[in-house]
Design an enzyme around this catalytic site. Structure first.
Site, short mmCIF file in Angstrom:
data_model
loop_
_atom_site.label_atom_id
_atom_site.label_comp_id
_atom_site.label_asym_id
_atom_site.label_seq_id
_atom_site.Cartn_x
_atom_site.Cartn_y
_atom_site.Cartn_z
N CYS A 133 0.66 -1.23 0.47
CA CYS A 133 0.15 0.09 0.05
C CYS A 133 0.61 0.87 0.40
O CYS A 133 1.29 1.22 1.26
CB CYS A 133 -1.22 0.27 1.37
N CYS A 136 -0.68 4.09 2.51
CA CYS A 136 -0.76 3.55 4.00
C CYS A 136 0.94 4.26 4.04
O CYS A 136 1.58 5.03 4.79
CB CYS A 136 -1.20 2.80 3.68
N ASP A 137 2.22 3.79 2.92
CA ASP A 137 3.14 3.04 3.48
C ASP A 137 4.61 5.04 2.71
O ASP A 137 5.53 4.35 3.06
CB ASP A 137 4.15 1.84 3.43
#
Ligand code: NDP
Length: 314
Positions: A133, A136-137
């Site tokens: 992701c 997200c990261d």
């Protein structure tokens, strides 16, 4: 007392089913599952959902959908449905492996989960440089060099997203073309700091105690191996439907997607409906998921009304 409409899953399909079922006075209960908000919480801007001329941020959209579902009386529960017995009625359902509830109708909206390549180094460096992701990261890799594997719209989206944060993005594509939509391909090819490696597979992710330090790629035409110095390795190679819970109980296709009767959300078990990505390997869009969530709620409503009429006539 049985729940009239139990909704399993909290993506656009689940929340839309909840909005419709709640407005029909069916007091739905929605279990969010392990990833409240579903896949859209891992995406950045959603630009193709009608009604948002300037686009909307994925996580924000899910917060709004939840609020809308709650406004009409949906009960949202943060739990994981771990077992459903489709052979008894009302359907016995286990939550978090311990709590037993029962439901008169079930709308399955469990979606799909990101796929991994299945190489050992991927597991070794999970959360230490390997991610499925980018949204997200990606922030952790700002100013660094990263790689993305995949050639669909997700890979295009993730690599362009990362290109804004990172110095360079290597896109690893196993064939000589991308599956992504033309507009996405153009976006990728027009981004100067994305380098596409065609006909290329991931041989091994390299690293040390600190995490990922590189990736060894292999050209599958020439067999030539090359090492790239990267700190982040992102997977964008598709998804697996979250249907393990229903194996042997509900009809599925060979990939595990739930099979519904054409033009409806009905599974092979009366009273159980499947909506969104869990039953859709073709369209897989937020808007199609939302549309099928609406269908699921209407199908459940009809089913419950017919049951009630049967009881009244008995
Ligand atoms: P897709 O299934 O569309 O694409 C998966 C990609 O991963 C394919 O290109 C495939 O290669 C590649 N792949 C699969 N396995 C491997 C492997 N082992 N090694 C290397 N590459 C591999 O998945 P997506 O998640 O990209 O998209 C799913 C759906 O969601 C699509 O319908 C897409 O259009 C949609 N979507 C739309 C977005 C948008 O509109 N903004 C954003 C994201 C997704 P190959 O082509 O060779 O099979």
């Amino acid at each position: 007392m049985s729940i009239k409409v139990l909704i399993i899953g909290s993506g656009p399909a689940g929340y839309t089913a909840a909005i419709y079922a709640a407005r029909a006075g069916l007091k739905p209960v929605l279990y969010t599952g392990g990833q409240p908000g579903g896949q859209l919480t891992t995406t950045n801007d959603v630009e193709n959902f009608p009604g948002y001329p300037d686009g909307i941020n994925g996580p924000q959209m899910m917060i709004d959908l939840q609020k809308q579902a709650e406004r009409f009386g949906t009960e949202i529960k943060y739990g994981l449905v771990t077992a459903v017995d489709t052979t008894k009625y009302p359907f016995p359902v286990t939550v978090d492996e311990k709590d037993l509830i029962s439901a008169e109708s079930i709308i399955i909206a469990t979606g799909a989960t990101a796929k991994y390549l299945g190489i050992p180094s991927e597991e070794k460096f999970a959360n230490r440089g390997v991610s499925a992701c980018a949204v997200c990261d990606g922030y952790f890799y700002r100013g660094k060099e990263v790689a993305v594997v995949g050639a669909g719209d997700s890979a295009g989206e993730e690599s362009t997203y990362l290109s804004k944060l990172c110095t360079k993005v290597h896109l690893i594509v196993r064939r000589d073309e991308m599956r992504a939509s033309k507009i996405m391909q153009q976006r990728v090819l027009n981004t100067p700091n994305i380098q596409v490696h065609w006909n290329t597979e991931t041989d091994e992710i390299l690293g040390d105690e600190q995490g990922v330090t590189g990736v060894r790629i292999k050209n599958n035409k020439t067999g030539q191996k090359t090492e790239l110095a990267i700190q982040g390795f992102f997977l964008a190679i598709g998804h697996k439907p979250n249907t393990d819970l229903f194996k042997g109980q509900l009809d599925m296709d060979e990939a595990g997607y739930l099979v519904v009767k054409p033009g409806s959300t009905k599974t092979n078990v009366e009273g159980i409906f499947a909506v969104g990505d869990v039953a859709d390997k073709v369209y897989r869009q937020a808007i199609t998921a939302a549309g099928s969530g609406c269908m699921g709620a209407l199908d459940a409503e009809k089913f419950l009304a017919a049951k009630e009429a049967d009881v009244a006539h008995a």
